[in-house]
Design a protein around this motif. Structure first.
Motif, PDB file in Angstrom:
ATOM      1  N   SER A   1       0.806  -1.225   0.000  1.00  0.00           N
ATOM      2  CA  SER A   1       0.000   0.000   0.000  1.00  0.00           C
ATOM      3  C   SER A   1       0.843   1.281   0.000  1.00  0.00           C
ATOM      4  CB  SER A   1      -0.968  -0.046   1.179  1.00  0.00           C
ATOM      5  OG  SER A   1      -1.857   1.026   1.127  1.00  0.00           O
TER       6      SER A   1
ATOM      7  N   ASP B   1      -2.339   6.356  -3.305  1.00  0.00           N
ATOM      8  CA  ASP B   1      -1.253   5.615  -2.665  1.00  0.00           C
ATOM      9  C   ASP B   1      -0.829   4.476  -3.610  1.00  0.00           C
ATOM     10  OD1 ASP B   1      -3.614   4.171  -2.296  1.00  0.00           O
ATOM     11  OD2 ASP B   1      -2.905   3.238  -0.455  1.00  0.00           O
TER      12      ASP B   1
ATOM     13  N   ASP C   1      -1.328   1.234  -3.946  1.00  0.00           N
ATOM     14  CA  ASP C   1      -2.290   0.277  -4.497  1.00  0.00           C
ATOM     15  C   ASP C   1      -3.635   0.933  -4.826  1.00  0.00           C
ATOM     16  OD1 ASP C   1      -2.980   0.650  -1.886  1.00  0.00           O
ATOM     17  OD2 ASP C   1      -2.994  -1.460  -1.320  1.00  0.00           O
TER      18      ASP C   1
ATOM     19  N   ASP D   1      -6.160   2.468  -3.348  1.00  0.00           N
ATOM     20  CA  ASP D   1      -7.472   2.396  -2.695  1.00  0.00           C
ATOM     21  C   ASP D   1      -7.772   3.706  -1.970  1.00  0.00           C
ATOM     22  OD1 ASP D   1      -5.589   1.962  -0.726  1.00  0.00           O
ATOM     23  OD2 ASP D   1      -6.603   0.243   0.178  1.00  0.00           O
TER      24      ASP D   1
ATOM     25  N   ARG E   1     -12.596   0.330   0.071  1.00  0.00           N
ATOM     26  CA  ARG E   1     -12.018   1.641  -0.234  1.00  0.00           C
ATOM     27  C   ARG E   1     -11.643   1.663  -1.710  1.00  0.00           C
ATOM     28  NH1 ARG E   1      -7.492   2.326   4.381  1.00  0.00           N
ATOM     29  NH2 ARG E   1      -6.616   0.603   3.208  1.00  0.00           N
TER      30      ARG E   1
HETATM   31 MG    MG Z   1      -3.666   1.401   0.067  1.00  0.00          MG
END
Ligand code: MG
Length: 481
Positions: free
Chosen positions: A130, A273, A275, A277, A369
């Motif tokens: 992440s 960010d 990844d 989400d 998210r």
């Molecule tokens: Mg993330």
């Protein structure tokens, strides 16, 4: 070979998720493999291919048990991190050894994987760390309904991991692997169908998007293009060395985005960010938008057309409570963690939910998210012609402060703090939240580190400072006793 109760490979059917009753023994697992956001560590130091292989085997065994001796389909994706292929291939081997079939969907944002898993797989694995720095990586497990694995199910996988009682399929039944490159495209179509695409297209917005060389690079610039925006992309080359900025989209890290929004006179700047989400915003003047303000303004936007419940963790700002109450609606507080918010949203049939860190959840698309969906919803707001900076100005003003304290025995400290707060108005949803007439303080032990976090909020900076100083002193005093 017939597989009962699973989604056929590559076709869309609905599926009932069987969730077995929770056993206490799983919750009492001492070893802590899973943290707040899956399993994470530094690649080849604390997060190795061996860990990933065993986790893949554990997930395959878990699915084998869950589906009563048959196996299932597992979709696997990764973000752009250098160590991603190493960990992904190890995890895939483990899953295949248990006889599961695997679909490798390549590099996509985690919400794109979740969207795919919900309709096409029995579980998912995302290889990601992440927002953590480039040397980190990890695995996050996705349940068959597209939500994050629950803490209870993580505990079951953890039990299998440490017990090493892996299920190994007969040689003739080891799983097969195929690739699906359509996932980002499907996800984008899902988003476009879920927002007012016509209104956004008519507004012809100029947008600078900084995907930070992460997984969002394969979706958000293209999504915005399909929504009729003039797109100026920044850091949109996939690069796991993250050469331009840290994957965490903080104000400091987004200085290039801020400068580019100003230089190009764009309507908005958007960042994700690693990844994708989460989302971070910069207004048309180049000012970073506080994520708590973002949560409140999105709640306002949703409730204007769709009255209903909003869900957020107890650590979130009163800004959202004020907005929700101004619409005559109900706010439900949960424990910290997006999985808690997502599940409570489903339970309460909420119309919106999210965290004060840029992680927003839109149930009309899915219960997780979702960075790209958040981007499209923000464009829906400003496509009415209103400037982002004006919306930010309308948001109630509060002062939030927080700190963390290293603690040896958090149980002892928390019970002593609870004793000291006897008679106060307390909420124990997650840690201890004490409500005052002019603000609140949350004292909360971390689930993964030996620390206690303290959050304070009030309408006055002085009062927030006072509360923070008082509770910092209280916790430190007990800690050193
Ligand atoms: Mg993330």
């Amino acid at each position: 070979m017939i597989f009962f109760g699973f989604k056929p490979y590559g076709t869309e059917i609905d599926k009932k998720i069987f969730v077995p009753p929770l056993h206490d023994s799983f919750l009492m697992t001492k070893k802590k493999l899973f943290g707040t956001n899956g399993v994470r560590g530094i690649a080849n130091k604390t997060m190795t291919a061996e860990t990933s292989l065993k986790l893949g085997s554990s997930l395959g065994t878990y699915l084998h048990k869950l589906h009563d001796d048959a196996t299932g389909v597992v979709a696997v994706a990764r973000d752009t991190r250098i160590s991603g292929n190493m960990l992904k291939n190890a995890a895939v081997s483990g899953v295949l050894s248990a006889g599961c079939r695997v679909v490798d969907v390549g590099i996509v944002p985690i919400p794109a994987l979740q969207y795919y898993v919900r309709d096409h797989a029995d579980a998912g694995i995302m290889i990601t760390a992440s927002h953590n720095p480039r040397e980190y990586n990890g695995l996050k497990l996705i349940a068959g309904d597209g939500t994050e694995f629950s803490r209870e199910d993580e505990a079951k996988v953890e039990e299998l991991y440490y017990g090493k009682e892996f299920y190994f399929a007969d040689w003739s039944m080891t799983g097969n692997l195929r690739y699906d490159a359509s996932v980002a495209e499907r996800y984008m179509h899902g988003i476009i169908d879920a927002v007012d695409a016509g209104r956004i297209r008519r507004a012809k917005l100029k947008v600078v998007v900084d995907t930070g060389c992460g997984a969002g690079s394969v979706v958000t610039p293209f999504l915005l293009q399909q929504l009729g925006c003039v797109v100026i992309s920044l850091n949109a080359q996939m690069d796991g060395t993250f050469p331009s900025r840290n994957p965490e989209p903080t104000e400091d890290a987004l200085y290039e985005l801020i400068e580019l929004v100003k230089a190009t006179k764009a309507d908005i700047g958007i960042a994700h960010d690693g990844d994708a989400d989460r989302i971070a915003l910069v207004d048309e003047n180049g000012s970073f938008v506080n994520e708590e303000v973002l949560l409140a303004m999105m709640a306002d936007h949703i409730l204007r057309s769709n009255k209903g419940t909003v869900v957020t963790p107890v650590s979130s700002s009163l800004r959202t409570l004020d907005v929700v109450e101004s619409h005559g609606c109900k706010l439900v507080w949960t424990a910290v963690g997006s999985i808690n918010v997502a599940r409570k949203m489903r339970e309460t049939k909420a119309v919106f939910g999210g965290e004060g860190n840029g992680g927003l959840i839109f149930p009309e698309l899915q219960y997780c998210r979702d960075g790209a969906m958040s981007a499209a919803k923000i464009l829906e707001i400003i496509s009415s012609g209103v400037k982002l900076s004006d919306i930010v100005k309308e948001c109630p003003e509060y002062y939030n402060m927080k700190t963390k304290i290293a603690i040896e025995d958090s149980k002892k400290v928390m019970s002593e703090v609870a004793y000291q707060l006897k008679g106060e108005k307390l909420d124990t949803t997650d840690g201890l939240k004490v409500w005052y007439d002019d603000g609140w303080t949350l004292i909360r032990p971390s689930g993964t580190e030996p620390i206690i976090r303290i959050y304070c909020e009030s309408k006055s900076r002085k009062r927030s400072e006072e509360m923070l100083t008082y509770f910092e002193g209280l916790v430190n005093g007990i800690n050193t006793c």
